[in-house]
Design an enzyme around this catalytic site. Structure first.
Site, short mmCIF file in Angstrom:
data_model
loop_
_atom_site.label_atom_id
_atom_site.label_comp_id
_atom_site.label_asym_id
_atom_site.label_seq_id
_atom_site.Cartn_x
_atom_site.Cartn_y
_atom_site.Cartn_z
N GLY A 58 0.82 -1.20 0.00
CA GLY A 58 0.00 0.00 0.00
C GLY A 58 0.85 1.25 0.00
O GLY A 58 2.07 1.20 0.20
N GLY B 32 1.92 5.41 1.09
CA GLY B 32 1.99 6.29 2.24
C GLY B 32 3.11 5.97 3.20
O GLY B 32 3.95 5.10 2.98
N CYS C 71 5.51 -5.74 1.72
CA CYS C 71 5.68 -4.34 1.36
C CYS C 71 5.23 -3.43 2.51
O CYS C 71 5.87 -3.41 3.56
CB CYS C 71 4.92 -4.05 0.06
N HIS D 168 7.42 -8.00 -3.43
CA HIS D 168 6.13 -8.48 -3.92
C HIS D 168 6.24 -9.91 -4.45
O HIS D 168 6.53 -10.13 -5.62
CB HIS D 168 5.64 -7.57 -5.06
N GLU E 157 3.89 -11.88 -5.17
CA GLU E 157 2.81 -12.27 -6.09
C GLU E 157 3.27 -12.22 -7.54
O GLU E 157 2.60 -12.75 -8.43
CB GLU E 157 1.59 -11.38 -5.87
#
Length: 415
Positions: A248, A250, A276, A370, A372
């Protein structure tokens, strides 16, 4: 399929750097943190990764858009990048799966971009000075009331007025509004799940629950605002179960709700896996700090050492913050003694950044990258198998005794 239609555009950085080029995608103005991605492929996955929310992405590969845009590869329901910077946009789309050109897709979704700029210079500039705020201006947004180009000083002022990424709490802006379920697929379709996972959506990519579903896992994807009671209500009382925190956007230092939720998960000894942003929040939940990297890691070609296996993986990254934890020591979790010992299990080989944490006394681990593998590579797929095993046994990840002993010896020598 139509290619870029041109028109003047200007890219302005907060330090006053200016790059002139041609409009690409929508016309208008956009502001955000400018970053660079070193992936040579997978631009569609990059564009639709929610972790890029409020960021202008510079693609270091010079030729972008040749495979167009299809309806199978997006990682979410929309493009999330704030702006798009490329050197040579493809003049013609050439792929049997393409449904439209990249320029058309950017324009349709209102994404302001710029092409025909020296992305090599921009990358080196950001590498040396660090990422910063920037803006892309084209069309009417580039002109004043008299039809003349706006002064550069005025554009720089607009850029400097934009909110910085440090301190930004953004997961709530990209998270799903409603919970949904991804059922087991493939050979596991129609059968009882091998495990049940609640995945907290902090900006999740579509491929992540699919990777779990391929392993027979039922995945409940829930909003960022979910409470521990919301999460616990979806987990079975017995059998394999776990909680997952996604990637995500921020600053992890601003994500107080998510950290408190994760601490409740750890207190209940529910198996946990984070990637992450989820890795950064795991670090904070354990009591470690986080910090902003100079220019971050973004791309699908980042080498990482998994110290639990001794293997080097080529991995996909998208992060501008990192966990601050001892690399060469077995640490006691600073937040709570009940969390026990923690090791940095994965290290980035380019700059020695923490790329993964593993609890030795809790069934919990995380990685910064990541697994995935959208858009690749596939070296890290085993981490989903590790999570399934963690849920099946409820025991901590089995870190080789030799690795723990070596780190413990280093820790004792330092003390």
């Amino acid at each position: 399929m139509a290619g870029p239609t041109g028109g003047s555009a200007v890219l302005v950085l907060e330090d006053g750097t200016v790059a002139r080029g041609r409009a690409h995608g929508a016309r208008g103005a956009t502001l955000g943190e400018i970053v660079f991605s070193t992936g040579m492929t997978g631009y569609q996955e990059t564009l639709t990764d929610p972790s890029y929310h409020r960021q202008i992405v510079v693609m270091t590969a010079p030729h972008i858009g040749n495979t167009g845009v299809n309806d199978e590869d997006p990682e979410s329901g929309r493009i999330w990048v704030a702006g798009w910077v490329v050197r040579d946009p493809a003049r013609r789309v050439s792929n049997w799966r393409a449904r439209r050109s990249l320029d058309e897709e950017l324009a349709a979704q209102g994404v302001v971009g710029i092409s025909d700029v020296d992305t090599r210079f921009l990358t080196r500039h950001l590498r040396e000075l660090g990422v910063m705020r920037a803006g892309v201006f084209s069309g009417d947004a580039l002109l004043d009331a008299a039809g003349h180009e706006r002064p550069i000083g005025e554009l720089v002022a607009a850029v400097k007025a934009a909110a910085p990424m440090a301190g930004a709490d953004l997961a709530r802006e990209v998270s799903t509004r409603e919970a949904y379920v991804v059922e087991p697929t493939g050979e596991f379709a129609g059968r009882e799940p091998v495990a049940t996972v609640v995945a907290v959506d902090l900006g999740i990519k579509a491929m992540t629950p699919q990777r779990l579903a391929e392993r027979g896992v039922r995945v409940h994807v829930v909003p960022q605002s979910s409470t521990f009671d919301d999460v616990a209500a979806l987990l079975p009382d017995d059998g394999a179960r776990g909680v997952f925190f996604s990637n995500g956007p921020g600053d992890p230092g601003a994500a107080t709700h998510e950290v408190e939720l994760l601490r409740q998960v750890l207190d209940a000894r529910i198996p946990f896996f984070g990637i992450c942003f989820g890795n950064q929040l795991f670090g904070r939940a354990l009591g470690f700090g986080t910090y902003k990297l100079g220019y971050g890691h973004r791309g699908i070609n980042q080498p990482v050492l998994d110290r639990t296996t001794g293997k080097v993986e080529v991995t996909a990254h998208n992060h501008g913050f990192a966990v601050e934890a001892p690399l060469d020591a077995v640490s006691a979790a600073p937040h709570k003694s009940a969390y026990g010992r923690v090791v940095v299990s994965h290290i980035g080989l380019n700059d020695q950044v923490v790329e993964g944490l593993t609890a030795l006394d809790l069934p919990a681990f995380s990685v910064q990258y990541h697994p995935e593998a959208a858009a690749g590579p596939h070296d890290s797929a085993y981490l989903f198998d590790r999570f399934v095993e963690l849920m099946r046994t409820g025991e901590p990840v089995a870190v080789p005794a030799a690795v723990v002993a070596e780190l413990a010896t280093t820790s004792e020598m330092e003390n």
